[in-house]
Design an enzyme around this catalytic site. Structure first.
Site, PDB file in Angstrom:
ATOM      1  N   GLU A   1     -52.509  65.741 -65.989  1.00  0.00           N
ATOM      2  CA  GLU A   1     -53.180  65.299 -65.649  1.00  0.00           C
ATOM      3  C   GLU A   1     -53.540  65.548 -64.128  1.00  0.00           C
ATOM      4  O   GLU A   1     -54.831  65.408 -63.883  1.00  0.00           O
ATOM      5  CB  GLU A   1     -52.104  63.506 -66.063  1.00  0.00           C
ATOM      6  CG  GLU A   1     -51.711  63.186 -67.006  1.00  0.00           C
ATOM      7  CD  GLU A   1     -50.749  62.720 -67.514  1.00  0.00           C
ATOM      8  OE1 GLU A   1     -50.819  61.353 -67.241  1.00  0.00           O
ATOM      9  OE2 GLU A   1     -49.567  63.236 -67.266  1.00  0.00           O
TER      10      GLU A   1
ATOM     11  N   ARG B   1     -37.399  52.438 -73.832  1.00  0.00           N
ATOM     12  CA  ARG B   1     -38.203  51.244 -74.344  1.00  0.00           C
ATOM     13  C   ARG B   1     -38.890  51.193 -75.492  1.00  0.00           C
ATOM     14  O   ARG B   1     -38.674  51.732 -76.043  1.00  0.00           O
ATOM     15  CB  ARG B   1     -39.616  51.726 -73.945  1.00  0.00           C
ATOM     16  CG  ARG B   1     -39.417  51.680 -72.043  1.00  0.00           C
ATOM     17  CD  ARG B   1     -41.155  51.704 -71.887  1.00  0.00           C
ATOM     18  NE  ARG B   1     -40.999  53.006 -71.116  1.00  0.00           N
ATOM     19  CZ  ARG B   1     -42.548  53.575 -70.097  1.00  0.00           C
ATOM     20  NH1 ARG B   1     -43.518  52.693 -70.316  1.00  0.00           N
ATOM     21  NH2 ARG B   1     -41.407  54.861 -69.347  1.00  0.00           N
TER      22      ARG B   1
ATOM     23  N   GLY C   1     -43.579  65.298 -72.937  1.00  0.00           N
ATOM     24  CA  GLY C   1     -41.802  66.853 -73.404  1.00  0.00           C
ATOM     25  C   GLY C   1     -41.689  66.757 -75.239  1.00  0.00           C
ATOM     26  O   GLY C   1     -41.336  68.465 -75.008  1.00  0.00           O
TER      27      GLY C   1
ATOM     28  N   ARG D   1     -52.923  59.262 -58.271  1.00  0.00           N
ATOM     29  CA  ARG D   1     -53.144  58.437 -59.640  1.00  0.00           C
ATOM     30  C   ARG D   1     -52.305  56.723 -59.678  1.00  0.00           C
ATOM     31  O   ARG D   1     -51.850  56.287 -58.526  1.00  0.00           O
ATOM     32  CB  ARG D   1     -51.738  59.407 -60.626  1.00  0.00           C
ATOM     33  CG  ARG D   1     -51.224  58.792 -61.995  1.00  0.00           C
ATOM     34  CD  ARG D   1     -50.097  58.746 -62.372  1.00  0.00           C
ATOM     35  NE  ARG D   1     -50.271  58.546 -63.697  1.00  0.00           N
ATOM     36  CZ  ARG D   1     -49.486  58.749 -64.700  1.00  0.00           C
ATOM     37  NH1 ARG D   1     -48.066  58.793 -63.905  1.00  0.00           N
ATOM     38  NH2 ARG D   1     -48.844  57.460 -65.734  1.00  0.00           N
TER      39      ARG D   1
ATOM     40  N   ASN E   1     -48.742  61.135 -57.049  1.00  0.00           N
ATOM     41  CA  ASN E   1     -48.502  60.123 -57.968  1.00  0.00           C
ATOM     42  C   ASN E   1     -47.268  59.594 -57.496  1.00  0.00           C
ATOM     43  O   ASN E   1     -46.545  59.823 -57.256  1.00  0.00           O
ATOM     44  CB  ASN E   1     -48.099  60.898 -59.331  1.00  0.00           C
ATOM     45  CG  ASN E   1     -47.023  60.082 -60.266  1.00  0.00           C
ATOM     46  OD1 ASN E   1     -47.421  58.940 -60.198  1.00  0.00           O
ATOM     47  ND2 ASN E   1     -47.364  60.399 -61.185  1.00  0.00           N
TER      48      ASN E   1
ATOM     49  N   HIS F   1     -51.605  56.043 -69.735  1.00  0.00           N
ATOM     50  CA  HIS F   1     -51.027  57.322 -69.568  1.00  0.00           C
ATOM     51  C   HIS F   1     -52.811  57.645 -70.370  1.00  0.00           C
ATOM     52  O   HIS F   1     -53.027  58.749 -71.110  1.00  0.00           O
ATOM     53  CB  HIS F   1     -50.571  57.990 -71.828  1.00  0.00           C
ATOM     54  CG  HIS F   1     -49.108  57.964 -71.656  1.00  0.00           C
ATOM     55  ND1 HIS F   1     -48.351  57.885 -72.301  1.00  0.00           N
ATOM     56  CD2 HIS F   1     -48.635  57.832 -70.075  1.00  0.00           C
ATOM     57  CE1 HIS F   1     -47.235  57.449 -71.798  1.00  0.00           C
ATOM     58  NE2 HIS F   1     -47.173  57.472 -70.505  1.00  0.00           N
TER      59      HIS F   1
HETATM   60  P1  AMP Z   1     -41.683  64.275 -69.970  1.00  0.00           P
HETATM   61  O1  AMP Z   1     -42.046  62.118 -69.863  1.00  0.00           O
HETATM   62  O2  AMP Z   1     -43.584  64.496 -71.209  1.00  0.00           O
HETATM   63  O3  AMP Z   1     -41.918  64.739 -68.492  1.00  0.00           O
HETATM   64  O4  AMP Z   1     -41.029  64.244 -71.303  1.00  0.00           O
HETATM   65  C1  AMP Z   1     -39.348  64.269 -71.216  1.00  0.00           C
HETATM   66  C2  AMP Z   1     -38.802  64.506 -72.531  1.00  0.00           C
HETATM   67  O5  AMP Z   1     -38.920  65.112 -73.353  1.00  0.00           O
HETATM   68  C3  AMP Z   1     -37.174  64.641 -72.058  1.00  0.00           C
HETATM   69  O6  AMP Z   1     -36.869  62.993 -72.026  1.00  0.00           O
HETATM   70  C4  AMP Z   1     -36.680  65.047 -73.771  1.00  0.00           C
HETATM   71  O7  AMP Z   1     -36.341  64.075 -74.478  1.00  0.00           O
HETATM   72  C5  AMP Z   1     -38.214  65.487 -74.087  1.00  0.00           C
HETATM   73  N1  AMP Z   1     -37.758  67.143 -74.349  1.00  0.00           N
HETATM   74  C6  AMP Z   1     -38.571  68.162 -73.466  1.00  0.00           C
HETATM   75  N2  AMP Z   1     -37.962  69.035 -73.883  1.00  0.00           N
HETATM   76  C7  AMP Z   1     -37.570  69.419 -74.663  1.00  0.00           C
HETATM   77  C8  AMP Z   1     -37.035  69.928 -76.590  1.00  0.00           C
HETATM   78  N3  AMP Z   1     -37.289  71.129 -75.959  1.00  0.00           N
HETATM   79  N4  AMP Z   1     -36.958  69.202 -77.424  1.00  0.00           N
HETATM   80  C9  AMP Z   1     -36.979  68.007 -77.260  1.00  0.00           C
HETATM   81  N5  AMP Z   1     -37.584  67.230 -76.162  1.00  0.00           N
HETATM   82  C10 AMP Z   1     -37.834  67.706 -75.477  1.00  0.00           C
END
Ligand code: AMP
Length: 404
Positions: A384, A241, A331, A91, A7, A180
């Site tokens: 992914e 965003r 996340g 990716r 990626n 996505h």
């Molecule tokens: P991702 O882009 O899928 O890696 O998601 C990242 C985002 O997930 C972070 O910026 C957080 O806002 C959110 N995140 C991760 N762990 C938690 C949690 N335990 N509770 C709430 N939000 C979370």
């Protein structure tokens, strides 16, 4: 078969080396801050062995050299020879209207990606740099492109056309593409497996809630609508965003604040969303913490975020005509019981009954609705990289020697 999944972003390369037959990650890591004298490589082997190296990595070509060196390393590597890499899966963010599925990368595919640079100026150029670096360092090893946009390419015109002069679609390819796709495809296929139902029989809403957020309405295995659009800026509120806004807002702000096009673009992409409303953070954990300390703006950010997901569930339910299952991933979707609870509250009229105890459970794939809930809701960690590796292996297994 072993596939190197790459990626390549504007200043980073993330990689996983996956043994496809047993779906095992043999090694994974990333290089951050490419182009700077203090680039950081982190690498982890399947047995937990980890290393971190800091040094000058000036471009993607050198970054790929480092990835290969660390995979071949005597002390930290997992292969003895490059030929143990059977294929590379990339990716690729934007396939435009040219790709509705994963593809073998040939010179003509690279040309099409270059023609689509305008559609994803931040993402597609580094993707192509990664592909070209692999051509150089892994000659003869097949490479495949797996596109973020491909899964949504079967959306009907009524879902992908904007209400602007049709000519702009024809001349500048301005339409909704959606992103996505790899994640929406992965979790929707996976939920069908978990429910023990044929994928093609289900009506599914997938919610990918991470730093970037999007939802998809999936009807019999086809994404018929999604929240992101021409760019990944449309739709849900995200970390930085804005998601959906009145299109006249940027023009009004440019005039009022006397700022340039570049500045307003940065505002919408980097200073809006959760961080924009809360003034605190783009991280949902920080938002929830501040909300619980009675910070008003953090509460607004949380509420706008959840309200929009709820609103699109309603919209997609109408579009699909029925929902069998909703999936949360990313996340936030995987980890935040607070967000899921807020989104799914008072949805009994749609057949969704949240089981509050199950919703508090952590980790892994899980159903979070009551046994009598007509519509099921699952939390499924996205993967992914695995989908990219599996798609790549499928394409490469069917290749004739002449195609390589
Ligand atoms: P991702 O882009 O899928 O890696 O998601 C990242 C985002 O997930 C972070 O910026 C957080 O806002 C959110 N995140 C991760 N762990 C938690 C949690 N335990 N509770 C709430 N939000 C979370």
């Amino acid at each position: 078969m072993k596939v190197l999944v790459l990626n390549c972003g504007s200043s980073s390369v993330k990689y996983q080396f996956i043994s496809v037959d047993d779906k095992k990650v043999l090694a994974k890591g990333s290089i951050e801050r490419i182009g700077m004298s203090s680039a950081i490589l982190t690498h982890e082997r399947y047995d937990g062995d980890k290393i971190k190296i800091t040094g000058e990595i000036l471009d993607h070509n050198i970054a790929i050299e480092y990835v290969l060196a660390v995979l071949l390393s005597k002390n930290h590597g997992v292969i003895k020879d490059k030929s143990e890499i059977n294929a590379v899966g990339h990716r690729v963010v934007h396939g435009g209207e040219d790709f509705s599925g994963s593809t073998l990368i040939t010179d003509s595919v690279i040309k099409i990606l270059q023609d689509n640079f305008e559609l994803a100026p931040l993402h597609n150029p580094p993707n192509v740099k990664g592909i070209q670096a692999c051509k150089r360092h892994l000659p003869g090893i097949p490479q495949c492109g797996v596109f973020d946009t491909a899964f949504h390419q079967k959306m009907p015109p009524k879902a992908f056309l904007y209400g602007i002069p049709y000519q702009l679609y024809k001349s500048h390819k301005i339409r909704r593409y959606g992103f996505h796709g790899t994640s929406h495809l992965f979790v929707s296929q996976r939920v069908a497996e978990l429910m023990n139902k044929p994928y093609e029989s289900l009506k599914i809403i997938t919610c990918h809630l991470g730093n970037g957020c999007s939802m998809a309405a999936i009807d019999h295995g086809v994404s018929i609508d999604t929240t992101m659009g021409f760019t990944p800026l449309e739709g849900l509120l995200m970390g930085t965003r804005c998601g959906d806004i009145d299109p006249s807002i940027p023009l009004h702000v440019m005039a009022k604040e006397d700022i340039t096009l570049a500045e307003v673009t940065t505002m919408l992409n980097k200073h809006s969303g959760l961080v924009g409303i809360s003034g605190i953070s783009n991280d949902m954990r920080e938002i929830i913490k501040s909300m619980n300390e009675d910070n008003k703006q953090a509460k607004y950010a949380f509420e706008v975020f959840c309200y929009r997901v709820k609103k699109y569930i309603g919209a997609f339910a109408a579009t699909l005509g029925r929902i069998d299952v909703v999936v949360f991933t990313g996340g936030i979707g995987e980890n935040s019981w607070e967000v899921r609870k807020e989104v799914l509250s008072n949805m009994e009229f749609l057949g969704i009954k949240l089981d509050e105890e199950k919703n508090l459970m952590k980790d892994g794939e899980r159903e979070i609705t009551t046994t009598d809930s007509m519509v099921k809701v699952f939390v499924i960690p996205t993967n992914e990289e695995l989908l990219i590796a599996l798609d790549t292996a499928k394409i490469v297994r069917d290749l004739t020697p002449q195609q390589i």
